[in-house]
Design a protein around this motif. Sequence first.
Motif, PDB file in Angstrom:
ATOM      1  N   LEU A 142      -2.726  19.004  -2.530  1.00 56.32           N
ATOM      2  CA  LEU A 142      -2.690  19.429  -3.903  1.00 56.32           C
ATOM      3  C   LEU A 142      -3.360  17.931  -4.522  1.00 56.32           C
ATOM      4  N   ARG A 143      -2.824  16.804  -4.041  1.00 56.33           N
ATOM      5  CA  ARG A 143      -3.330  15.186  -4.503  1.00 56.33           C
ATOM      6  C   ARG A 143      -4.995  15.165  -4.204  1.00 56.33           C
ATOM      7  N   ASN A 144      -5.112  15.472  -2.767  1.00 57.24           N
ATOM      8  CA  ASN A 144      -6.531  15.320  -2.506  1.00 57.24           C
ATOM      9  C   ASN A 144      -7.358  16.354  -3.702  1.00 57.24           C
ATOM     10  N   GLN A 145      -7.074  17.684  -3.741  1.00 55.91           N
ATOM     11  CA  GLN A 145      -7.581  18.627  -4.663  1.00 55.91           C
ATOM     12  C   GLN A 145      -7.692  17.713  -6.067  1.00 55.91           C
ATOM     13  N   GLN A 146      -6.840  17.388  -6.739  1.00 56.13           N
ATOM     14  CA  GLN A 146      -6.833  16.853  -7.853  1.00 56.13           C
ATOM     15  C   GLN A 146      -7.757  15.700  -7.973  1.00 56.13           C
ATOM     16  N   GLN A 147      -7.691  14.717  -6.899  1.00 61.24           N
ATOM     17  CA  GLN A 147      -8.719  13.800  -6.969  1.00 61.24           C
ATOM     18  C   GLN A 147     -10.257  14.035  -6.937  1.00 61.24           C
ATOM     19  N   GLN A 148     -10.228  15.103  -5.855  1.00 61.90           N
ATOM     20  CA  GLN A 148     -11.686  15.579  -5.959  1.00 61.90           C
ATOM     21  C   GLN A 148     -12.062  16.329  -7.196  1.00 61.90           C
ATOM     22  N   GLN A 149     -11.209  16.858  -8.214  1.00 60.52           N
ATOM     23  CA  GLN A 149     -11.560  17.379  -9.365  1.00 60.52           C
ATOM     24  C   GLN A 149     -11.895  16.265 -10.381  1.00 60.52           C
ATOM     25  N   LYS A 150     -11.010  15.299 -10.425  1.00 59.92           N
ATOM     26  CA  LYS A 150     -11.291  14.181 -11.222  1.00 59.92           C
ATOM     27  C   LYS A 150     -12.577  13.689 -11.127  1.00 59.92           C
ATOM     28  N   LYS A 151     -12.999  13.469  -9.682  1.00 52.65           N
ATOM     29  CA  LYS A 151     -14.321  12.886  -9.291  1.00 52.65           C
ATOM     30  C   LYS A 151     -15.296  13.398  -9.748  1.00 52.65           C
ATOM     31  N   LYS A 152     -15.363  15.083  -9.814  1.00 52.83           N
ATOM     32  CA  LYS A 152     -16.272  15.825 -10.383  1.00 52.83           C
ATOM     33  C   LYS A 152     -16.729  15.766 -11.664  1.00 52.83           C
ATOM     34  N   SER A 153     -15.388  15.653 -12.528  1.00 52.30           N
ATOM     35  CA  SER A 153     -15.551  15.691 -13.748  1.00 52.30           C
ATOM     36  C   SER A 153     -15.955  14.429 -14.504  1.00 52.30           C
ATOM     37  N   GLU A 154     -16.044  13.305 -13.759  1.00 52.53           N
ATOM     38  CA  GLU A 154     -16.438  12.064 -14.294  1.00 52.53           C
ATOM     39  C   GLU A 154     -18.103  11.676 -14.396  1.00 52.53           C
ATOM     40  N   VAL A 164       5.523  17.952   2.397  1.00 54.43           N
ATOM     41  CA  VAL A 164       4.701  16.795   2.374  1.00 54.43           C
ATOM     42  C   VAL A 164       3.052  17.229   2.400  1.00 54.43           C
ATOM     43  N   SER A 165       2.735  17.972   3.290  1.00 55.67           N
ATOM     44  CA  SER A 165       1.564  18.452   3.590  1.00 55.67           C
ATOM     45  C   SER A 165       1.024  19.068   2.155  1.00 55.67           C
ATOM     46  N   GLU A 166       1.877  20.058   1.824  1.00 53.97           N
ATOM     47  CA  GLU A 166       1.482  20.667   0.482  1.00 53.97           C
ATOM     48  C   GLU A 166       1.117  19.736  -0.720  1.00 53.97           C
ATOM     49  N   ILE A 167       1.883  18.709  -0.664  1.00 56.26           N
ATOM     50  CA  ILE A 167       1.834  17.752  -1.961  1.00 56.26           C
ATOM     51  C   ILE A 167       0.506  16.830  -1.325  1.00 56.26           C
ATOM     52  N   LYS A 168       0.253  16.482  -0.192  1.00 51.69           N
ATOM     53  CA  LYS A 168      -0.924  15.787   0.042  1.00 51.69           C
ATOM     54  C   LYS A 168      -2.378  16.515  -0.274  1.00 51.69           C
ATOM     55  N   GLY A 212       0.821  -1.205   0.068  1.00 51.62           N
ATOM     56  CA  GLY A 212       0.022   0.113  -0.039  1.00 51.62           C
ATOM     57  C   GLY A 212       0.739   1.371   0.027  1.00 51.62           C
ATOM     58  N   PRO A 213       0.371   2.514   0.051  1.00 51.16           N
ATOM     59  CA  PRO A 213       0.738   3.647   0.041  1.00 51.16           C
ATOM     60  C   PRO A 213       1.484   3.992   1.374  1.00 51.16           C
ATOM     61  N   CYS A 214       2.463   4.809   1.315  1.00 49.40           N
ATOM     62  CA  CYS A 214       3.167   5.205   2.557  1.00 49.40           C
ATOM     63  C   CYS A 214       2.176   6.290   3.231  1.00 49.40           C
ATOM     64  N   ASP A 215       2.076   6.172   4.426  1.00 47.55           N
ATOM     65  CA  ASP A 215       1.136   7.139   5.241  1.00 47.55           C
ATOM     66  C   ASP A 215       1.521   8.420   5.626  1.00 47.55           C
ATOM     67  N   ALA A 216       2.875   8.678   5.240  1.00 46.25           N
ATOM     68  CA  ALA A 216       3.494   9.972   5.304  1.00 46.25           C
ATOM     69  C   ALA A 216       3.553  10.763   3.938  1.00 46.25           C
ATOM     70  N   CYS A 217       3.921  10.093   2.778  1.00 50.98           N
ATOM     71  CA  CYS A 217       4.055  10.723   1.572  1.00 50.98           C
ATOM     72  C   CYS A 217       2.898  10.539   0.458  1.00 50.98           C
ATOM     73  N   GLY A 218       2.360   9.122   0.819  1.00 49.06           N
ATOM     74  CA  GLY A 218       1.387   8.614  -0.160  1.00 49.06           C
ATOM     75  C   GLY A 218       1.819   8.031  -1.261  1.00 49.06           C
ATOM     76  N   GLU A 219       3.251   7.908  -1.698  1.00 54.23           N
ATOM     77  CA  GLU A 219       4.065   6.975  -2.570  1.00 54.23           C
ATOM     78  C   GLU A 219       3.809   5.561  -2.166  1.00 54.23           C
ATOM     79  N   LEU A 220       3.744   4.535  -3.234  1.00 54.03           N
ATOM     80  CA  LEU A 220       3.893   3.187  -3.086  1.00 54.03           C
ATOM     81  C   LEU A 220       4.969   2.827  -2.311  1.00 54.03           C
ATOM     82  N   CYS A 221       4.760   1.881  -1.036  1.00 52.12           N
ATOM     83  CA  CYS A 221       6.114   1.228  -0.305  1.00 52.12           C
ATOM     84  C   CYS A 221       6.541   0.302  -0.925  1.00 52.12           C
ATOM     85  N   ASN A 222       7.722   0.403  -1.442  1.00 52.34           N
ATOM     86  CA  ASN A 222       8.583  -0.806  -2.046  1.00 52.34           C
ATOM     87  C   ASN A 222       9.654  -0.925  -1.740  1.00 52.34           C
ATOM     88  N   GLY A 223      10.346  -0.444  -0.488  1.00 47.54           N
ATOM     89  CA  GLY A 223      11.630  -0.904  -0.067  1.00 47.54           C
ATOM     90  C   GLY A 223      11.585  -1.017   1.335  1.00 47.54           C
TER      91      GLY A 223
END
Length: 150
Positions: free
Chosen positions: A138-150, A132-136, A81-92
């Motif tokens: 922005l990602r949340n805003q992008q996901q919400q916009q994507k859901k609205k446009s679907e 990290v907070s800024e990135i999270k 799953g994703p890292c609970d700090a940055c949201g990227e996939l945990c692969n290491g």
Amino acid sequence: MQHFSHPHQLYDASNMVSHTQNYNLACFGCKLPLSGTCYACLPCNFYLHKFCFDLPQSAYFFGSHQQHSLGLLYPPYSQDGPCDACGELCNGFTYNCAPCNYSVHANCATLLHPDPRNDQDLYVSTFVRHKVSEIKTLRNQQQQQKKKSE
């Protein structure tokens, strides 16, 4: 020397890394290109930065997860799953709390939870947490916009 994440002996590969500009060689623990002091099992193409080699197998991280000690997992045992700090996939290397389903990259954990006695660590940690907070956000805003446009 032996590391718990690999069955064979590891040898100092710092000279090999410093004399080659092979950016295809990556650390097994953090997935970043090799640099500085590192260790290797050449037959297996297994490499670790000294920093990753020295990570504790369990740790408490005050601030983000105080309930339990986190265990250091490594592929193939780390969570997908994703890292609970940055949201990227945990692969290491990943610190994980199974009861809470909480996972964080080892790199994120060390950046977000510095030694409180070290002013430079605290400054870097504050900066990284802010980014990290800024990135999270922005990602949340992008996901919400994507859901609205679907």
